[in-house]
Scaffold this active site. Structure first.
Site, mmCIF file in Angstrom:
data_model
loop_
_atom_site.group_PDB
_atom_site.id
_atom_site.type_symbol
_atom_site.label_atom_id
_atom_site.label_comp_id
_atom_site.label_asym_id
_atom_site.label_seq_id
_atom_site.Cartn_x
_atom_site.Cartn_y
_atom_site.Cartn_z
ATOM 1 N N ARG A 1 -17.405 0.564 -2.596
ATOM 2 C CA ARG A 1 -16.696 -0.192 -1.719
ATOM 3 C C ARG A 1 -16.716 -1.256 -2.206
ATOM 4 N NH1 ARG A 1 -14.026 2.614 1.123
ATOM 5 N NH2 ARG A 1 -15.046 4.554 1.765
ATOM 6 N N LYS B 1 0.973 -1.282 -0.323
ATOM 7 C CA LYS B 1 -0.290 -0.220 0.219
ATOM 8 C C LYS B 1 0.870 1.623 -0.136
ATOM 9 C CE LYS B 1 -4.098 2.181 1.813
ATOM 10 N NZ LYS B 1 -3.552 2.999 1.793
ATOM 11 N N LYS C 1 -6.827 -3.599 2.311
ATOM 12 C CA LYS C 1 -5.822 -3.035 2.270
ATOM 13 C C LYS C 1 -5.584 -3.270 4.303
ATOM 14 C CE LYS C 1 -8.477 1.136 4.412
ATOM 15 N NZ LYS C 1 -8.569 2.560 4.516
ATOM 16 N N PHE D 1 -1.802 0.130 -10.721
ATOM 17 C CA PHE D 1 -2.785 -0.917 -9.407
ATOM 18 C C PHE D 1 -4.221 -1.258 -10.144
ATOM 19 C CE2 PHE D 1 -3.688 3.102 -6.229
ATOM 20 C CZ PHE D 1 -4.968 2.924 -6.812
#
Length: 282
Positions: free
Chosen positions: A192, A50, A198, A122
């Site tokens: 979402r 991340k 994450k 990504f």
């Protein structure tokens, strides 16, 4: 001229100036991550670091922030970029969030200040394949573009939760922020998504309460935040995590509290600090 007419003209003029001077184009249709849960099968995910940069959305001709604001990139930066949508991160390196954030906010920046910046891909929002195929497509784009600025975030696989957390520890020890988990068979979905996860470490620490700030809005008449000082002498505010009852009767000046945070800023200030509890007096 009547006061009312003058007021209307002023409002119209202000709105016109705001609209014409604004750099907001449109909010990009991006996918958002959810938090890690231990019941997922990590073997079905691809794992990447991340990055602590600024979210960027290349719409084929402009680079937009998450809020839809156009980034003032030099033409040399995007030279050869494909005309397809790319979801990624404008990144300068680990622990340089403040630097890239300041750069992105500026309206005029010399080309040389963008030389070190990378646009780390990504995802490909308009590619209809599952993530594992989109990852391969991103690597092909990098090869075809041959740009020093366009790169793809490396994805790995793990065999267990133990291996996942070992990788998390390795990234954090090296100064990274955490991990992202992409479900290999998931398609890109705006909003979402439970298929992109994450995982970030949380740290606990203690600090001395040295003051309080006054609350605003719904917290008017109560404490807005605690002013605290770490053993290293860093002073900052903690407002998150306080209940209404604690805002009415906050930890006293001189007391010690425990807080949770997600790493440190360049200045050594705890990032996203949240109040946990007051340490009992001994």
């Amino acid at each position: 001229m009547s006061k009312r007419l003058y007021f209307l003209i002023s409002v119209i003029t202000s709105l016109y100036c705001f609209t014409t001077n604004s750099e907001v184009l449109s909010i990009p249709p991006i996918q958002l991550a959810t938090k890690y849960k231990q019941d997922i099968d990590v073997t079905e995910y691809l794992i990447s670091e991340k990055l602590d940069g600024v979210r960027g959305y290349w719409d084929g001709s402009n680079m937009l922030t998450r809020s839809g604001r156009k980034v003032a990139l030099p033409s040399s930066f995007t030279l050869g970029f494909p005309n397809t949508a790319i979801d990624g991160e404008l990144w300068l390196g680990r622990n340089r969030f403040e630097d890239i954030s300041a750069l992105v906010r500026r309206k005029q920046v010399p080309d040389k200040e963008w030389l070190e910046v990378k646009f780390m891909m990504f995802d490909l929002p308009r590619n209809s394949g599952p993530f594992v195929e989109r990852y391969l497509a991103m690597k092909m784009l990098v090869e075809q573009t041959a740009s020093i600025h366009l790169q793809v975030i490396k994805q790995d696989s793990v065999a267990s939760n133990e291996e996942l957390f070992a990788q998390l520890d390795s990234v954090v020890d090296a100064g990274g922020e955490g991990l992202m988990l992409h479900y290999q068979r998931a398609h890109y979905a705006v909003g979402r998504s439970e298929y992109i996860v994450k995982l970030k470490p949380k740290y606990d620490a203690e600090a001395l309460v040295i003051g309080h700030t006054l609350g605003k809005g719904k917290y008017r008449g109560k404490v807005g935040a605690l002013i605290v000082k770490t053993p290293a002498g860093i002073v900052f505010n903690i407002g998150s995590g306080l209940s209404d009852k604690q805002r009415e009767n906050p930890p006293l000046v001189g007391s010690t509290i425990t807080y949770q945070y997600l790493g440190l800023t360049q200045k050594g200030t705890p990032r996203f600090a949240t109040f946990l509890r007051q340490r009992p007096s001994q």
